[in-house]
Design a protein around this motif. Structure first.
Motif, PDB file in Angstrom:
ATOM      1  N   THR A 132       0.799  -1.225   0.000  1.00 39.06           N
ATOM      2  CA  THR A 132       0.000   0.000   0.000  1.00 39.06           C
ATOM      3  C   THR A 132       0.832   1.277   0.000  1.00 39.06           C
ATOM      4  O   THR A 132       0.300   2.354   0.236  1.00 39.06           O
ATOM      5  CB  THR A 132      -0.937   0.017   1.224  1.00 39.06           C
ATOM      6  OG1 THR A 132      -0.147  -0.107   2.424  1.00 39.06           O
ATOM      7  CG2 THR A 132      -1.954  -1.100   1.156  1.00 39.06           C
ATOM      8  N   SER A 133       2.120   1.165  -0.260  1.00 42.52           N
ATOM      9  CA  SER A 133       2.983   2.343  -0.211  1.00 42.52           C
ATOM     10  C   SER A 133       3.016   3.121  -1.516  1.00 42.52           C
ATOM     11  O   SER A 133       3.529   4.232  -1.555  1.00 42.52           O
ATOM     12  CB  SER A 133       4.412   1.936   0.168  1.00 42.52           C
ATOM     13  OG  SER A 133       4.453   1.439   1.476  1.00 42.52           O
ATOM     14  N   THR A 134       2.513   2.535  -2.587  1.00 41.85           N
ATOM     15  CA  THR A 134       2.568   3.206  -3.882  1.00 41.85           C
ATOM     16  C   THR A 134       1.366   4.112  -4.072  1.00 41.85           C
ATOM     17  O   THR A 134       0.286   3.895  -3.518  1.00 41.85           O
ATOM     18  CB  THR A 134       2.615   2.182  -5.026  1.00 41.85           C
ATOM     19  OG1 THR A 134       1.522   1.271  -4.883  1.00 41.85           O
ATOM     20  CG2 THR A 134       3.920   1.416  -5.011  1.00 41.85           C
ATOM     21  N   THR A 221      -4.112   5.404 -11.253  1.00 39.77           N
ATOM     22  CA  THR A 221      -3.274   4.268 -11.645  1.00 39.77           C
ATOM     23  C   THR A 221      -2.895   3.419 -10.441  1.00 39.77           C
ATOM     24  O   THR A 221      -2.997   2.192 -10.472  1.00 39.77           O
ATOM     25  CB  THR A 221      -2.011   4.761 -12.369  1.00 39.77           C
ATOM     26  OG1 THR A 221      -2.389   5.552 -13.499  1.00 39.77           O
ATOM     27  CG2 THR A 221      -1.162   3.589 -12.832  1.00 39.77           C
ATOM     28  N   LEU A 222      -2.451   4.077  -9.369  1.00 34.20           N
ATOM     29  CA  LEU A 222      -2.106   3.411  -8.116  1.00 34.20           C
ATOM     30  C   LEU A 222      -2.909   4.090  -7.013  1.00 34.20           C
ATOM     31  O   LEU A 222      -2.754   5.299  -6.790  1.00 34.20           O
ATOM     32  CB  LEU A 222      -0.603   3.520  -7.832  1.00 34.20           C
ATOM     33  CG  LEU A 222       0.326   2.874  -8.868  1.00 34.20           C
ATOM     34  CD1 LEU A 222       1.780   3.239  -8.552  1.00 34.20           C
ATOM     35  CD2 LEU A 222       0.148   1.359  -8.894  1.00 34.20           C
ATOM     36  N   PRO A 223      -3.775   3.379  -6.303  1.00 38.80           N
ATOM     37  CA  PRO A 223      -4.712   4.017  -5.372  1.00 38.80           C
ATOM     38  C   PRO A 223      -4.043   4.687  -4.184  1.00 38.80           C
ATOM     39  O   PRO A 223      -2.976   4.275  -3.726  1.00 38.80           O
ATOM     40  CB  PRO A 223      -5.598   2.851  -4.920  1.00 38.80           C
ATOM     41  CG  PRO A 223      -4.761   1.637  -5.129  1.00 38.80           C
ATOM     42  CD  PRO A 223      -3.939   1.915  -6.354  1.00 38.80           C
ATOM     43  N   SER A 224      -4.700   5.717  -3.691  1.00 39.08           N
ATOM     44  CA  SER A 224      -4.283   6.372  -2.455  1.00 39.08           C
ATOM     45  C   SER A 224      -4.957   5.668  -1.283  1.00 39.08           C
ATOM     46  O   SER A 224      -6.100   5.231  -1.389  1.00 39.08           O
ATOM     47  CB  SER A 224      -4.679   7.848  -2.473  1.00 39.08           C
ATOM     48  OG  SER A 224      -6.085   7.988  -2.622  1.00 39.08           O
ATOM     49  N   SER A 225      -4.249   5.558  -0.155  1.00 39.35           N
ATOM     50  CA  SER A 225      -4.831   4.836   0.970  1.00 39.35           C
ATOM     51  C   SER A 225      -4.314   5.316   2.318  1.00 39.35           C
ATOM     52  O   SER A 225      -4.501   4.651   3.326  1.00 39.35           O
ATOM     53  CB  SER A 225      -4.547   3.331   0.837  1.00 39.35           C
ATOM     54  OG  SER A 225      -3.158   3.086   0.741  1.00 39.35           O
ATOM     55  N   GLY A 226      -3.649   6.437   2.340  1.00 33.42           N
ATOM     56  CA  GLY A 226      -3.017   6.866   3.582  1.00 33.42           C
ATOM     57  C   GLY A 226      -3.511   8.201   4.089  1.00 33.42           C
ATOM     58  O   GLY A 226      -4.690   8.537   3.998  1.00 33.42           O
TER      59      GLY A 226
END
Length: 271
Positions: A132-134, A221-226
């Motif tokens: 989940t870091s991307t 493209t790459l989800p945000s989650s933070g």
């Protein structure tokens, strides 16, 4: 000599028309910059350039709201968008303290490879776990306006499509056309991640008193989650640093010896 319309009915003319139609139907070449993740495609390249702006992680700058003054703060999942207005638009947070307009005259010009830029720095706050870091920055535009702006116009997909004045820079004319991929390996908030250099020449004709608006959209493209994605501009005050107290103690000791030394020697001398 004038060409007759019938000239394009020849085999060569038909071929040229076919090629023209084919080229017109092809989408513009997409640019993807992978800044630092070896597991993603394309291979990492740092810095990278999109439409004249430079994106890089190769810089030194402390971050975090205790050190810098963010003008844009956004947060949501799996995508997030917003701009630095005072109207709490879209996924913006902490208005107006850390989400507010700024003026062009407050920005410092930064020289990079002989060209002048305005520098914007993003503190990315994604979880520090491999899966989940991307995150991807998929849209970014910069505008100037002599008046405050508050548009929340959207298209059928819910993406902002309004005007914030005069468009000065546009990273992606449409969603998916260009993007920047990033792996957040820094621990939490407080460490700057991505530096964005926008050419000063893009702002030709703008006044120092004009408001500067930056719109960002992350997570397609790459989800945000933070946590918060915080952005600040490099201004004169951003470049001032104060040494830590621990670093000043040896200096104070030396100064004390210089100032107090003569008095101590006088006391030690016999009367």
């Amino acid at each position: 000599m004038k060409l007759k319309l019938s000239s394009f009915t020849t085999p060569m003319g038909a071929l040229l028309l076919s090629l023209s139609a084919l080229l017109a139907s092809q989408p513009a070449h997409a640019t993807t910059i992978n800044l630092n993740d070896p597991s993603l495609s394309p291979a990492p390249t740092d810095p990278g350039t999109i439409n004249g702006a430079v994106f890089t992680t190769n810089f030194t700058q402390p971050a975090g709201t205790g050190v810098i003054d963010p003008f844009l703060t956004i947060q949501s999942s799996p995508t997030e968008q917003g701009y630095n207005g005072t109207n709490g638009n879209f996924d913006t947070k902490r208005v107006p303290q850390w989400n507010h307009p700024l003026t062009l005259g407050s920005l410092a010009e930064v020289s990079l490879n002989g060209q002048q830029y305005y520098q914007f720095v993003v503190d990315v706050n994604e979880p520090n776990a491999t899966s989940t870091s991307t995150i991807s920055l998929d849209m970014l535009s910069v505008w100037t306006s002599p008046t405050l702006q508050s548009s929340t116009s959207t298209n059928s997909s819910g993406l902002f499509n309004g005007s914030l004045g005069t468009l000065r820079y546009n990273m992606s004319p449409s969603l998916g056309s260009n993007d920047v991929l990033y792996f957040d390996g820094n621990s939490g908030s407080g460490q700057a991640d991505i530096s964005i250099y926008i050419p000063v020449s893009d702002f030709a004709g703008a006044s120092a008193s004009d408001y500067v608006y930056m719109y960002q959209m992350w997570g397609n493209t790459l989800p945000s989650s933070g946590g918060y994605e915080e952005t600040f501009a490099v201004e004169g005050s951003n470049l001032t640093s104060v040494p830590e107290t621990s670093a000043l103690l040896p200096l104070f000791a030396v100064l004390g010896m210089i100032i107090g030394g003569p008095a101590i020697r006088r006391k030690l001398l016999p009367a």
